[in-house]
Each structure stands twice: as C-alpha cells, then as structure tokens.
Design a protein around this motif. Structure first.
Motif, PDB file in Angstrom:
ATOM      1  N   SER A 169       0.818  -1.218   0.000  1.00 17.02           N
ATOM      2  CA  SER A 169       0.000   0.000   0.000  1.00 17.02           C
ATOM      3  C   SER A 169       0.848   1.263   0.000  1.00 17.02           C
ATOM      4  CB  SER A 169      -0.902   0.023   1.238  1.00 17.02           C
ATOM      5  OG  SER A 169      -1.422  -1.232   1.518  1.00 17.02           O
ATOM      6  N   GLU A 180     -16.049  -5.782  17.990  1.00 20.69           N
ATOM      7  CA  GLU A 180     -15.399  -4.965  16.964  1.00 20.69           C
ATOM      8  C   GLU A 180     -13.896  -5.089  17.159  1.00 20.69           C
ATOM      9  OE1 GLU A 180     -16.724  -2.865  14.509  1.00 20.69           O
ATOM     10  OE2 GLU A 180     -18.802  -3.441  14.974  1.00 20.69           O
ATOM     11  N   ARG A 216     -10.012  -4.580  15.045  1.00 17.91           N
ATOM     12  CA  ARG A 216      -9.304  -4.129  13.850  1.00 17.91           C
ATOM     13  C   ARG A 216      -7.879  -4.667  13.872  1.00 17.91           C
ATOM     14  NH1 ARG A 216     -13.780  -3.160  13.767  1.00 17.91           N
ATOM     15  NH2 ARG A 216     -14.890  -1.248  13.259  1.00 17.91           N
ATOM     16  N   ARG A 218     -12.234   4.587  12.132  1.00 20.12           N
ATOM     17  CA  ARG A 218     -13.088   4.248  10.988  1.00 20.12           C
ATOM     18  C   ARG A 218     -12.432   3.299   9.984  1.00 20.12           C
ATOM     19  NH1 ARG A 218     -13.791   9.837  11.700  1.00 20.12           N
ATOM     20  NH2 ARG A 218     -12.630  10.250   9.786  1.00 20.12           N
ATOM     21  N   ASN A 220     -20.008  10.971  18.227  1.00 18.77           N
ATOM     22  CA  ASN A 220     -18.676  10.411  17.926  1.00 18.77           C
ATOM     23  C   ASN A 220     -18.244   9.288  18.853  1.00 18.77           C
ATOM     24  OD1 ASN A 220     -18.345  12.509  15.974  1.00 18.77           O
ATOM     25  ND2 ASN A 220     -17.771  13.888  17.655  1.00 18.77           N
ATOM     26  N   ASP A 223     -19.783   6.116  18.878  1.00 23.99           N
ATOM     27  CA  ASP A 223     -20.038   4.774  18.328  1.00 23.99           C
ATOM     28  C   ASP A 223     -18.805   4.291  17.581  1.00 23.99           C
ATOM     29  OD1 ASP A 223     -21.163   2.450  17.357  1.00 23.99           O
ATOM     30  OD2 ASP A 223     -22.971   3.422  16.577  1.00 23.99           O
ATOM     31  N   TYR A 224     -18.410   3.047  17.816  1.00 26.19           N
ATOM     32  CA  TYR A 224     -17.185   2.531  17.202  1.00 26.19           C
ATOM     33  C   TYR A 224     -17.467   1.365  16.260  1.00 26.19           C
ATOM     34  CZ  TYR A 224     -17.972  -0.511  21.199  1.00 26.19           C
ATOM     35  OH  TYR A 224     -18.546  -1.339  22.121  1.00 26.19           O
ATOM     36  N   ARG A 225     -18.731   1.085  16.008  1.00 28.14           N
ATOM     37  CA  ARG A 225     -19.062  -0.050  15.145  1.00 28.14           C
ATOM     38  C   ARG A 225     -18.871   0.317  13.671  1.00 28.14           C
ATOM     39  NH1 ARG A 225     -24.974  -0.982  17.324  1.00 28.14           N
ATOM     40  NH2 ARG A 225     -24.825   1.293  17.040  1.00 28.14           N
ATOM     41  N   PHE A 226     -18.204  -0.565  12.947  1.00 31.97           N
ATOM     42  CA  PHE A 226     -17.928  -0.263  11.545  1.00 31.97           C
ATOM     43  C   PHE A 226     -19.217  -0.148  10.751  1.00 31.97           C
ATOM     44  CE2 PHE A 226     -16.377  -1.326   7.203  1.00 31.97           C
ATOM     45  CZ  PHE A 226     -15.522  -0.252   7.090  1.00 31.97           C
ATOM     46  N   SER A 227     -20.214  -0.920  11.149  1.00 31.61           N
ATOM     47  CA  SER A 227     -21.485  -0.894  10.407  1.00 31.61           C
ATOM     48  C   SER A 227     -22.147   0.477  10.469  1.00 31.61           C
ATOM     49  CB  SER A 227     -22.432  -1.948  10.985  1.00 31.61           C
ATOM     50  OG  SER A 227     -22.686  -1.664  12.356  1.00 31.61           O
ATOM     51  N   VAL A 284     -20.398   3.385  10.425  1.00 32.36           N
ATOM     52  CA  VAL A 284     -19.576   4.429   9.809  1.00 32.36           C
ATOM     53  C   VAL A 284     -20.156   4.749   8.431  1.00 32.36           C
ATOM     54  CG1 VAL A 284     -17.282   5.056   8.976  1.00 32.36           C
ATOM     55  CG2 VAL A 284     -17.525   3.627  11.024  1.00 32.36           C
ATOM     56  N   GLN A 338     -16.993   8.076   5.067  1.00 34.58           N
ATOM     57  CA  GLN A 338     -16.031   8.351   6.124  1.00 34.58           C
ATOM     58  C   GLN A 338     -15.134   7.163   6.446  1.00 34.58           C
ATOM     59  OE1 GLN A 338     -18.554   9.879   9.343  1.00 34.58           O
ATOM     60  NE2 GLN A 338     -17.610  11.863   8.937  1.00 34.58           N
ATOM     61  N   MET A 386     -12.176   4.675   6.394  1.00 34.78           N
ATOM     62  CA  MET A 386     -10.771   4.915   6.076  1.00 34.78           C
ATOM     63  C   MET A 386     -10.140   3.630   5.548  1.00 34.78           C
ATOM     64  SD  MET A 386      -9.730   7.082   9.454  1.00 34.78           S
ATOM     65  CE  MET A 386      -8.061   7.468   8.897  1.00 34.78           C
ATOM     66  N   ASN A 387     -10.040   3.545   4.227  1.00 35.64           N
ATOM     67  CA  ASN A 387      -9.387   2.370   3.644  1.00 35.64           C
ATOM     68  C   ASN A 387      -7.918   2.712   3.430  1.00 35.64           C
ATOM     69  OD1 ASN A 387     -11.568   0.411   3.333  1.00 35.64           O
ATOM     70  ND2 ASN A 387     -12.460   1.994   2.050  1.00 35.64           N
ATOM     71  N   LEU A 388      -7.147   2.570   4.492  1.00 39.16           N
ATOM     72  CA  LEU A 388      -5.765   3.030   4.443  1.00 39.16           C
ATOM     73  C   LEU A 388      -4.847   2.055   3.729  1.00 39.16           C
ATOM     74  CD1 LEU A 388      -5.454   4.387   8.087  1.00 39.16           C
ATOM     75  CD2 LEU A 388      -5.650   5.733   6.004  1.00 39.16           C
ATOM     76  N   ILE A 389      -5.159   0.785   3.793  1.00 36.51           N
ATOM     77  CA  ILE A 389      -4.203  -0.197   3.268  1.00 36.51           C
ATOM     78  C   ILE A 389      -4.875  -1.281   2.445  1.00 36.51           C
ATOM     79  CG2 ILE A 389      -2.463   0.073   5.090  1.00 36.51           C
ATOM     80  CD1 ILE A 389      -3.856  -2.608   6.183  1.00 36.51           C
ATOM     81  N   ASN A 390      -4.069  -1.876   1.578  1.00 38.07           N
ATOM     82  CA  ASN A 390      -4.502  -3.035   0.799  1.00 38.07           C
ATOM     83  C   ASN A 390      -4.570  -4.262   1.701  1.00 38.07           C
ATOM     84  OD1 ASN A 390      -4.345  -1.355  -1.381  1.00 38.07           O
ATOM     85  ND2 ASN A 390      -2.403  -2.180  -2.139  1.00 38.07           N
ATOM     86  N   PRO A 391      -5.297  -5.277   1.247  1.00 42.34           N
ATOM     87  CA  PRO A 391      -5.367  -6.502   2.055  1.00 42.34           C
ATOM     88  C   PRO A 391      -3.976  -7.093   2.303  1.00 42.34           C
ATOM     89  CG  PRO A 391      -7.007  -6.538   0.318  1.00 42.34           C
ATOM     90  CD  PRO A 391      -6.143  -5.348   0.067  1.00 42.34           C
TER      91      PRO A 391
END
Lengths: 721, 721
Positions: free
Chosen positions: A295, A436, A438, A705, B266, B268-272, B274, B278, B280-285
């Motif tokens: 990445s 949850e 990550r 997120r 701000n 709630d921390y559940r990905f569902s 988000v 918003q 954040m797809n910071l990295i590839n698999p």
C-alpha cells in the motif's frame, strides 16, 4: 562492537573495491505500488508481487539520478562534480601529500527553506559538507555544487579527535602487521599460518596525552583455519598498534603466548555447510502476502507515502537511515501534519568490560568511528525483509572522492503479525452483540549494519494510529576472548573472567550497547516545548477519603536544557511530552507526542572514565537541546580518539532556553550484555525499542473508521510448484 | 478495570443465559495441521487453509469430551457429575437457602504424579476443587469424581474476603437499583430514560470494618441513548450500594445532580455505523499465508506441538489461559526438556487515581473478583487472530452447577512479522561473501478478556530459540468521569481533574494496570534456584588499567524468599536467573532461564493504603516462593472485599528457603495510564511484555541449523475473486 574486516589475501583491497563498484552498475526499473488503494491494478502475476527478490535484478547505477527534493542525498553526478571541484581547489593542488575524503554528505538547506519548498519549485542551492584530510590536516569544507564555490570552515574543526575512518584507512591498517617480522613470527609461534590470519582494525579510544597527535588503530588477529567464523578463534593477547597516517607498526604487545587458539568446531554458521541430516526444518513455509500489492509508494526515489503517513527517507554514511519531514494525516481535517523534521541514530557506544591490556580500549563509537551506514551491507531478500519489500540503495563516496553504490541497503515493507489495532467485545448478556476488532498493520523501514562482528538491525515502524516505534535488534557474532580454561570448574573462585565461558577456551566478554537517537520533533511546526508529566503520589488528608493515596499527573515545562536531562526511574516515573504550546485541541489540550521508553539500560561507568567522557551522551537517557545545525552527533563531529569536548553533555552546559523553541530531543537506549552459550557461534536477535506516540495530537482515535479484515479481501494461495 | 455489564432489559438474565448455552451445542470436526512437515499433505483447498473462519462452524458441545491427560480441564460430563454429587451432599440437601457454585475447577494431581504420567497410562484420580455458597456460608470442597467422595476443607476458607462473583451475582445486582423509586426518579431527573439506563456492577474494594459481614457491590449507571458506547455517557456521581446476598439496595449516593451527561456524538465505534464516505481504507489486504498449513498440532484437545516446543494449554475461568509442562527440544540431544511446569496470569490490580466519593473504591482485582477467563469472549476470526488460527473453547460452570461452553476463547497461530531470527553479513572486502539470515517465526497463544470496558489481550509467544514472551495488550474503552467542563481553559488552575479532559464533559481518569504472572519454572526438573546476577561497577586500582571502571557480573543465589524480592532499578541492574544447580553445561555453566523485564510500571500507592494491602503483590516486581499447592493467587483465594491477609506478601513473610527447591517465580508488569484524546471513544492497543529467555540452557544457539526462506517454498497467491 565496531570493527572492519580486512584480510591479508587482498593486498590491493582498493582495486577489488573499485571492481565491486563497477559490478553493481546495472539498471533495472522498479515497479512501484500504487499510491491509493482505489487506483490499484488487479495484478496477479508473480512478477508484480515479488518485484525485487532477485538481488542482481535490483541494482541501479544511479548514474542518471537527479535530485528532486531539497533533502535528496548527493547523487552520483553531484559527487563526481564535488570531487572535481575539490581537487581543483588550491588546498588540494598545493599539497604534495595524499588526500582523503572522510565524509561527503549533503549540507541540508535551512529548515525554513525546506519547509517552504513544494513539489515543482526549484530546489534550494545544493551544497555538500566535506571532511577532508589534505596537507596533513583535517579540514571541514562546504562545497556549493551549483556555483562551484568552496568555503573552508576552520572554526568547524573540533579541538580534539579525528573524523570517521575511511574504508581505505581500516582495510589498509589490517595489512600493516604482516610487514613486521616479529608479528609474523609471533603468529606462527601460536600455530597460525599467515594465510589463515585475519586481522581487524579496532579503534583505540583515547586514554591520555601519550595517544595524541597521531591517528592510531589497534589491530588484533584471528585464525580462519577451518571456519569462516574467525571471530571465534582469537589470537588472544596479541595487539599491534598502527599509525593510520604512516601505516607503520608503532608497537606490538603479546600477552597471550600460552593461551590456546580456540577450536574451529561448531563455529560455522553457513547453511550450505550444514550436513543435510542435521538441518532443522522446524516449520512449514510462512509468508506475508498482499494480493493487491503493498500500500505504499516511493516517489522521486525518497518520499514514502503509506496509509496516513508521508516521510522522506535516505541512506547516510554515518547515521545509516535518516527519516525527514515525517507527517501524518489528521483523521478529521485530512491535513498532513508535521510530527518530526528529522530523526536518525546519532551515535553508538559499545564499551567492553575488561580493563586488561588487550581489551580496555574496546569502547567503540560505531557511527563516528566506522560509519553506521558505511557498514550496512545489502539486505537479503525474503530473509532480512519479507516478500513485497522495496529496497533502497545508498550512494556514498570513497576516500578518493569517487561515488559508489551500496545496493539494497534499506528496505521498506508492510508488516502484519496478527496483532490487534483496537478491539472491544461486549458481554453477550447486554444483548448488543458487539465484537469490533481491527487488525494492526505497520510499515517498517529497516537497515542492518554489520559493524564488524555485530549486526545491528534498525527498524523505524510506523503505525496508522500515529505511533512510531524505533527498534534496534542485535545479532551477529560476539567479540570473544581466548582463555586457558575449558570448564568453569577449573576457574579459581577469585578469578574474574570478565565474562562467560561460552565454549571451550572462549569467553564472551561482558559489554554494553548504547544507541542515541537524534529526534528533531516539530509537532505542527518548529516551536515546541518539552514537558515532564510526573506521576506523583498524593496523600489524602485525614477524613478526605477512604483512600490514603492516589497518583497525580504534575506537568513541568522545561525552561532550559538542564531541566530536561532525564534519568529514568521506575519509582519516580514521568511521561515525556513534546508539545506545541501554540496549538490546542478542541477541548484545550496542547497537541503533542510523547517518548515512551520501554526496556532500557544505562551506562554505569565512572563519569570521569575516559570512555564515558567521550560517550557522555549516555549520562542521561533523555536530553533536549535547542536546534543547532552543528549539533547532530551526540558524541561529537570527530569521534576517533576524541576527548569528549564536543558531546551533547558539553553543549548542554550552556543550559540554553528550550521552551517554545525549535528543539531536538535525544533518546538513548541501551543493553547490558552478559553473554551466554546460546550466543555461540552466532547470536539469536535481541531487541529493544521505544515509541513516539501521539498524546492529544489527534482529537480522537485516528483509526476509528478503518475496516476489519474480511475473508473476501484476503488472498487465495497455493504452494509454489 | 473490572466490571460486568448488565442491563434492565433482561430481568431474567439467567433464562437468556441458559438459552445461549443451548445454542452453542453444535459439533463440527476440526482439521488439524500435520505434526511433522514431512508428513504434510499438499492440500490446496481453501477449506484446508481456513479451517475455522466461520464462527458458527467452530462450535462444539463438548458433550462427548473425555479427559486424556492428567491436566485436562473438567469436561462437560465431569461437571454434570460434580453437580449431581454436590447436590446430593448433606451440606446441600440440608440447606433451605439457595446455593451457588462460585468456582469449579480441576484439582490438579500432584506434580510428581503428572510428571510420571505417560500417554496410554491410566489417569490419576480426577478431582475438582469447588467453592460453594451454601447455608449462608462459603465452603471449599474437594470432589473425587470417580469415587464420589467429597471433602469439606474448612481450613481452606480464607479469614477475610469473598470468592469470585458469579455471573449471576453481577447480572442480578445491576437490576436491583431499578426496584428503588428514589433511584428511578434520580435517573429521570438527570434526563435519562429508564429504558436507556445501563448499570454496571463495580466491586467495592475494602475500606474498613463498616464494609464487613456482607457481600457488597457498587452499581453505577450510564445512558445508552444514541450510542452502544454507553461507557462514554456516565450518570456521574450516582452510586448505588447493593447487598449481593439479599439483592437489596443498601444506600444511594447522588453527588452529581448538576453534572451533564456527556453527549453521544462520535462515541459509536461499530464499523457498520460508519458512513460509507467516512470509512478509512488506508491499506490493501494483507495476510499471513501458509501454503502447506500451520506447523503445529493440538493433540487430545490440549497438547500443542510446534517446532521444538510442546506444552499443555487450557482455559481457566479465573486465570484465563494456563500453560503447563512447557518443554523445548534440545538441539543437540533431541530430548524434550522441561522449562516451566505451569504459568498463568494470577491476578490483576487496576486502581483508579481519584479519591472522591464515586471513584475511590475503583481498585479492581479482575481475576479474583470477576474471573479473567469468565470475561474472555469468543475471538473474532481474521481480526483477533489471523487466518490459519486454531481456536480452543473453554468449558465453565454456571452458579447452579451447569456446564457451559465459551467457544473460540483461545486462539493459536504462527506469526511472521518480517523479523529476523539471527543474521550476519561479512563485509564484501573479506571476499567471504557471507550473508546468512534466518527469518523469525513464532507461535502465539492468545486470549482477549473484556472485563467490562477494558479489553486485555494476553499473548504467550513461543520462539524457536527457546524464548517465551508474555505480552499484555490493553484496548477497549476508558472508564470516564462526567464533568461540567468542556474546555481546559475553563478549569481553575488549582483544580485537580484526576485525569485528562478527553472530550466535552468527559474526563479520562488516571489509573494503573498491574498483572502478576505465576511462573512455576522447573528447569530440567523441579529443584531450581533463583540467582540475581548483579551488574556492578568495579573501580580499577591506580595503575591497573587506563580504564577507571568496568562492569562486573556478581552472582547471588537467593537462599530465602526475602532475598528474592526485587524492585527493578535502571541504575542498579541485575539479570534474574532461574537455574538448575544440579545440572551444568559442557563447560560448567548451570543451565537456566532468565526473566527479562522490558517496560514496566510499579505501584506507587502507600503501602498502608487498603487497596495496596489487598494487592500487595505489586510491592515488588519479582517474588520467589517455594512451591505450595495452595499459593496460586497472588492477591489471595478470596479477593472480593479481602483485607490483604492472604497475599504473596503475607506468605513470603515466613521467608522460607528457596535454594535448590521447587520454586515459583512471580513477575508483575504494570502500566501507568494517563488517558489522552486518542483513547476516545475506543483505545488503540498499548502493549508491554517480558521474556523468559534461555541462559546457558542450551550448549549453543539452538536454531543454528534452521534454513533461510527460499522463493520456491513460498506461496503463490492471487486476490480472492
């Protein structure tokens, strides 16, 4: 341990050296990973996944490199021009004695110029800083590469000490003993054939006036008969003092004539030499795989962009790896925010704990004596760094001014160890059904410096939550001492071995490693303050509470340098914040980062001991100084035979103001190493680390997120054919 | 932080609980990895690689489990029999008040019996240790499962304190306030609807005679309006003291009537939840891949064999994870050598640093109060543990004696992070062309215990070089305090917030975490000694050496317990060896392991403070005791409201001999936590660790002969379709 190998097999080492420079000149273009995940190609060919596993396919001559950033290291073309300019200067044309360039590196532009520069702008003037030996004297020069102007900075020459030894200094020195008949007869009398004798150049330290006025090196030798691991076969007690300028023997001391050379048995560590039946296949193949590639991208050769991070990365002959302008993306505003202007390993101190004749002087300062970067050899793909690693070369300068390439000196890769970035599970009885989690993925920048026997693995590890971990791993080979003893039971109770009997006739001598990091933190700008947040016990008043005590955070902003000199204490702990006092979060906390020490070891030598004075940066674990261009090397600019007059301990005596200033933080991590048998014949890696961690830098968890791992995103793999 | 969630939505929590037990009863057979690489099938199907990624497919009812090892935890069948036996005992048949089982666990056979046992032998008699409340008293019972005999051990009942709370205790307690009209009106007056109110059972600690004679719990409540992260919305200052035996309100204190409930924004921390934009797809698999599958096997459900290691692993309701009989293969003889008989987290201490009314009592001891294992929820495949992880269940006992399964409570996986096991490069000018590097692969055993808001990730990491790393990661959610303030600028200079303003109206209160590990080290047998190898500065005599000082290793064998109580000091360092004085290496060193501390934090509370007396195991970082069956829990057997009369500090006062004895080493690691805004609304993981490292245990580097990575062995991968 700071040593450079030389052998007597190659009397004309410089010729060999030059040949090796030519050999690496093969250009291959490198596939880069795509900058943004959404732009990623769905490349499934092996070539894409494994761009640089074949070392020969990764080399570049760098002949056409052009600087594209103010901090870009000197290019091959620039070094060639510097050589031409210098050799034409009257200092050099007017000298009849040989010259040598001990250091040639970019003289970085002023921070303000660099900060203002943007891609597409013209570069600030390119300048080099050069340390040269010419006309029998050491000179510090600044060369303006564009205009050709050369400034001779006589004020910059330190009052004591000598600069970084050149590769040529150390390799030549190891040949000198062989010209001495007494040396040759001594070696033969110990039963070692000259053709099996390998000698090492060991810096002398400094122990008083008798050692001043000339550059000296101690040469000690080993038998390589029956093993490539000659380090395990010392010709104990034989020390040859060599004058580095005249390349003559000054003195030969032999105090070990009766000590046997330890045997070669079980010392070879090469896999190719392991009997097939003895190979240990403990585990199945395992690999970090990235089906869509890594990445990160490396732009213009040096700017690394990964996840929410961006920084400039370069190889340096003295420091090894230099990270500059490390910025992290604000998770709320999207802005790239400056964290650190510059960070690098500034100096190492490796004192051995044996005060006897052949050992007392072994108090190495590897960066300033040998060059931490110069000793960093090409990394081994798939083993030093996993698949998908990107390799970066160093471009350095030989003593005669010729540029050369150290290929694959740095690697960059993404790491996933199965760790967890954050998590929370609610108990099922709340009915919320929350789980949850990550995964934690990091970016590692690695160098491995083989300073003679020891291998230092230096990792900068960037996390998406804003944390930077600096990790140093020690591996390689012990510096050992020959002994009569082959069993501890034979050692008289009162006798001090200065170490551990790790094999027959072999003592692993106790020693320390201390590594100082220069950290020019610029949290959201240059002007920062250093705050000790003391964790102090408070007593409650009678009747105030059922509790008698609690811990309170007590903030103390350091006003001057001496208020920021820290010795870590488990029972008087603090957090160590670098804050920007001019910027606050939404709820009013100053933005900052903190230094988080982990395991550490302090130097315990006498403050007046000569090696401790030279390495006085180890007097504290943390120092803070106001930014000063000339203060980069914690043990001084000239470290060989230095007397400790140019260390951070001396600079800090001025006790300059550091509050709300452009400050540099220095952190030193250490190891005490009492060797053990597991370190024979080669040591499993031992690591320690410390962290730079955001503390009220972000308004909230910056990776709230990010998505969890999903099966559909992970690769489908099969064993290789 | 030690809390258990309960809500008022499920007045009959026990019914729900029972239903959930039934739901997990589905048997699926598990593919195991092959024991020896050479026997590996070349299985390339996805099903082989990813055996347990679907959580629903991993559950077993364990109804047919049979113990196959003396340390096998109690099975479902055994627990059912124990229940039958107990309920038929006259203590129970003769009592008219309700009973509860607070703890049911295997009463392990004597060490000698376990040591002598071999596969195929009959098992030693199976016995259970039971702590029961019956007839209004607490009883410690031993149940012989075979014969049915029950011993009532009145001597084993501690003088103070109460046992582990049952799940039923804590869930019921959180319902009690709602039966009180004053509580309901107070909550409503704070603007919180009863249907949004979630209450937590917070153990009270012990602060004097007024709190003796009955089991008490403090209940505090939160608003879940608009967020599942109710922890961030405290109804500050409202504390309800509940009697756990009568389940009645003892006292309601409301000191926060004017403090606002912090907003849900701000939190709630559940990905569902988000917003897609918003995310954040910071990295590839990225994934750890093993084309031939993992290299470990789990035999008979609990014996893990990996590389050169073998150990017994089980879930425990109180300790979480227990490792037993850890053996490593000698690299020369091939023999499996015992390192540790038993190791587990023995107790936690989590004091909050706020002496005021609603906070002073928050000084949790999570293992002994809530059950570190009971609070370990099912792990999330692919996120808590990578692909190829093997999941192990816990079998526990409800208060009425019914067995239940905690599925996927422990995972085991191989980790490769790109790190280096050992390396050495020779400088190219030696002509040797040596670059030998070995990758580092480890085996991780993981549990994540969610003790209310906090999540503790406990890793045992085994290395092929013989090192065992114990790592504890902290994540989850802060325990926070409501406040009037929304900006630090509004806080008067003299006012102590007892923490950090981490969001509007929200203070993250300062606290510590201390975790004590029980380590019954049996290095090549039970009789071991504890040796402090002091690293001491020696001064040279005048004229002896150019050096003034050096460091010397000074060995001190601890004769009795008090000689082995250690407070770590950076400026008075030691190595801490556990040796077998009866066994030496070839060259005469005693074989041993050492405890290698890394970052740590000590408890700084007053030794006379009630919470510190109860958690007196934190008075030192290291303790050594002679093995004693009854001394397993560093804070005592009964911890709830304990007075500190049954801690390791008390046991050690006898100062028993420990030299060349069967000894247990206790190591406590700690964290000071001054919260910061990055911890809101959920904390990025913070970790610390320590190591158990071989020191002259092997004759030489035990992984000298492992192979490097080769391209041909690594997988060929493609993105998932």
């Amino acid at each position: 341990m700071g040593v450079m190998e030389g052998t007597r097999f190659f009397p004309s080492t410089l010729i060999l050296f030059t040949i090796s420079l030519v050999l690496v000149f093969t250009w291959v273009s490198l596939p880069h990973a795509s900058p943004h995940p959404e732009e990623l190609l769905d490349c499934t060919s092996d070539a894409f996944f494994n761009p640089r596993t074949d070392e020969t396919a990764t080399r570049s001559d760098h002949a056409s490199d052009v600087p594209r950033h103010p901090l870009h290291p000197l290019t091959v073309q620039e070094i060639n021009r510097i050589k031409d300019l210098i050799l034409a200067h009257n200092l050099f044309t007017g000298s009849s004695t040989p010259y040598a360039l001990h250091s040639v590196s970019l003289d970085e532009p002023d921070k303000l110029l660099v900060a203002r520069w943007r891609k597409g702008y013209p570069l600030p003037p390119r300048r080099a800083s050069v340390v040269a030996r010419v006309g029998g004297r050491f000179r510090v020069l600044t060369v303006d590469i564009g205009s050709g102007a050369i400034d001779v900075l006589d004020d910059a020459v330190p009052a004591s000490g000598y600069p970084l030894m050149t590769i040529e200094d150390t390799t030549s020195a190891t040949q000198v003993p062989f010209s001495d008949a007494k040396f040759n007869s001594t070696v033969e009398s110990r039963g070692v054939k000259p053709s099996d004798t390998i000698c090492l150049p060991l810096s002398t330290g400094w122990y008083g006036a008798a050692e001043e006025g000339r550059r000296l090196i101690n040469v000690q030798c080993f038998s390589s008969e029956g093993t490539p691991n000659f380090f395990m076969r010392p010709i104990e007690g034989l020390t040859v003092l060599v004058d580095l300028d005249t390349m003559r023997v000054v003195r030969i001391v032999d105090k070990g004539s009766t000590i046997p050379i330890p045997k070669a048995d079980n010392t070879d560590y090469r896999f190719s030499q392991v009997n097939v039946n003895q190979r240990m296949n403990l585990i199945n193949p395992i690999s970090i795989e990235q089906p869509k590639g890594p990445s990160f991208v490396v732009e213009d050769g040096h700017t690394v962009k990964w996840a929410n991070w961006e920084f400039h990365l370069k190889a340096d002959p003295r420091a090894g790896v230099v990270i500059s302008q490390a910025r992290v993306r604000d998770s709320e505003t999207g802005e790239m925010r400056l964290v650190m202007y510059k960070g690098f390993p500034s100096e190492l101190f490796v004192p051995y704990m044996d005060p006897t004749d052949g050992w007392y002087f072994k108090t190495y300062m590897d960066a300033g004596e040998y060059g931490f970067g110069l000793q960093a050899m090409p990394l081994d793909p798939l083993n030093d760094c996993p698949r998908n690693a990107y390799f970066m070369d160093g471009v350095f300068t030989a003593a005669d001014g010729t540029p050369y390439v150290r290929s694959n000196m740095i690697c960059i890769y993404e790491s996933y160890a199965g760790d967890i970035g954050w998590r929370h599970t609610e108990s099922p009885i709340t009915g919320m059904g929350i789980k949850e989690v990550r995964p934690k993925v990091t970016l590692v920048v690695r160098m491995a410096s083989s300073v003679g026997n020891y291998d230092y693995i230096v990792d900068w590890e960037f996390q998406t939550d804003g944390l930077i971990r600096l990790k140093v791993g020690l591996s390689g080979i012990l510096m050992v001492k020959g002994t009569h003893y082959s069993n501890l039971d034979d050692v008289p109770l009162q006798e001090d071995l200065y170490g551990t009997l790790i094999s027959e006739n072999l003592i692993g001598v106790i020693h320390d490693h201390h590594i100082a990091f220069y950290l020019d933190m610029d949290i959201d700008g240059a002007d920062n303050s250093f705050v000790q947040v003391g964790i102090k016990k408070e007593q409650t008043s009678p009747g105030e509470s059922p509790r008698r005590s609690y811990l309170k955070a007590v903030r103390n902003v350091a006003r001057t340098e001496k208020e920021a000199q820290v010795k870590l204490k488990l029972y008087d702990p603090s957090e160590y914040h670098i804050i920007n006092p001019n910027k606050k979060t939404r709820v009013g906390n100053p933005v900052g980062y903190k230094i988080v020490p982990a395991g550490n070891a302090a130097s315990l030598l006498d403050l007046d001991d000569p090696p401790q004075k030279r390495a006085a940066f180890t007097n504290n674990q943390i120092w803070v100084t106001p930014y000063n261009r000339s203060e980069q090397w914690a043990g001084g600019l000239f470290v060989c035979q230095s007397q400790g007059k140019d260390t951070i301990a001396v600079w800090s005596e001025r006790d300059r103001p550091i509050e709300n200033k452009d400050i540099v933080v220095w952190y030193t991590m250490g190891f005490h190493h009492i060797p053990c048998q597991e370190d024979f014949p080669i040591m499993p890696t031992v690591s320690a680390s410390f962290d730079l961690k955001p503390v009220n830098f972000f308004e909230s968890n910056p990776i709230l997120r990010i998505p969890p791992n999903l099966e559909k995103d992970l690769p489908v793999c099969r064993p290789a054919a």
